[in-house]
Write an enzyme that holds these catalytic residues in place. Structure first.
Site, PDB file in Angstrom:
ATOM      1  N   TYR A 274       0.839  -1.198   0.000  1.00 54.93           N
ATOM      2  CA  TYR A 274       0.000   0.000   0.000  1.00 54.93           C
ATOM      3  C   TYR A 274       0.877   1.253   0.000  1.00 54.93           C
ATOM      4  CZ  TYR A 274      -2.936   3.774   1.583  1.00 54.93           C
ATOM      5  OH  TYR A 274      -3.546   4.994   1.670  1.00 54.93           O
TER       6      TYR A 274
ATOM      7  N   TRP B 145      -4.545   1.298  10.271  1.00 53.18           N
ATOM      8  CA  TRP B 145      -4.792   1.269   8.825  1.00 53.18           C
ATOM      9  C   TRP B 145      -4.579  -0.145   8.302  1.00 53.18           C
ATOM     10  CZ3 TRP B 145      -7.641   3.326   5.500  1.00 53.18           C
ATOM     11  CH2 TRP B 145      -7.391   3.225   4.128  1.00 53.18           C
TER      12      TRP B 145
ATOM     13  N   GLU C   9     -11.117   5.276   4.873  1.00 54.31           N
ATOM     14  CA  GLU C   9     -10.522   6.191   5.858  1.00 54.31           C
ATOM     15  C   GLU C   9     -11.479   6.425   7.025  1.00 54.31           C
ATOM     16  OE1 GLU C   9      -7.519   7.042   6.222  1.00 54.31           O
ATOM     17  OE2 GLU C   9      -6.637   6.770   4.245  1.00 54.31           O
TER      18      GLU C   9
END
Length: 193
Positions: free
Chosen positions: A21, A51, A43
């Protein structure tokens, strides 16, 4: 933690998923409305979680929310919301799931007003990424005056889970800001402007 390789990164060197990512997405400009909506929702799901946890559930989100088809998500029924709450493939948080539908409806309104969600979001930075060039991880901000203003506008439009910190993370994720720091192998690279 063990590192997956010797590349210096802003984050994610302990996990192949997280490193991928960082290396291929974070800070790279995105202009596709579906992907922009996906990142907005992910998000928001990130609030209070790592995350990496959200990345591990990304495919579950794509499956549950029709590959982030904005119109389809905006039309979710109460039964579909209930099914989402029972789905272990996503973060099962009532307000976050409800905000997914609410945010999709707001994105549809933004598309009617601005033509695209892309035009709306990128208008906040004049259509070009902001290059912050922090010298290290501790210099990467959590918010900015732009994320403050954008967050306020998104909330005014009826969105949820769009506080300034979440919005700044969105701006980083979709390349509106490039915060790769001086110690990162991606620092100073043209990420697709």
């Amino acid at each position: 933690m063990d590192r997956i390789d010797d590349k210096p990164r802003c984050f994610g060197s302990h996990s192949a998923l997280y490193a991928d990512y960082h290396d291929k997405e974070w800070g790279v400009p995105v202009h596709d409305d579906r992907t922009l909506f996906e990142m907005l929702i992910l998000e928001g799901a990130h609030a209070g979680l790592s995350w990496e946890t959200v990345l591990k559930k990304r495919e579950g989100y794509r499956a549950r929310f029709w590959n982030f088809d904005v119109a389809r998500v905006a039309a979710m029924t109460e039964d579909e919301i209930a099914a989402a709450l029972a789905d272990p493939g996503i973060v099962r948080h009532r307000q976050k799931i409800a905000s997914t539908r609410k945010n999709a409806a707001a994105v549809l309104e933004i598309q009617r007003e601005f033509g695209t969600f892309d035009a709306y979001l990128w208008g906040w930075v004049g259509g070009a990424p902001r290059l912050n060039r922090p010298s290290g991880f501790t210099e990467i901000p959590a918010t900015s005056p732009v994320s403050d203003a954008l967050s306020k506008d998104l909330r005014k439009r009826g969105m949820g889970f769009v506080g300034s910190t979440i919005v700044y993370s969105l701006m980083q994720a979709i390349g509106m800001v490039n915060d790769h720091h001086a110690g990162c192998w991606r620092f100073g690279q043209d990420l697709g402007r």
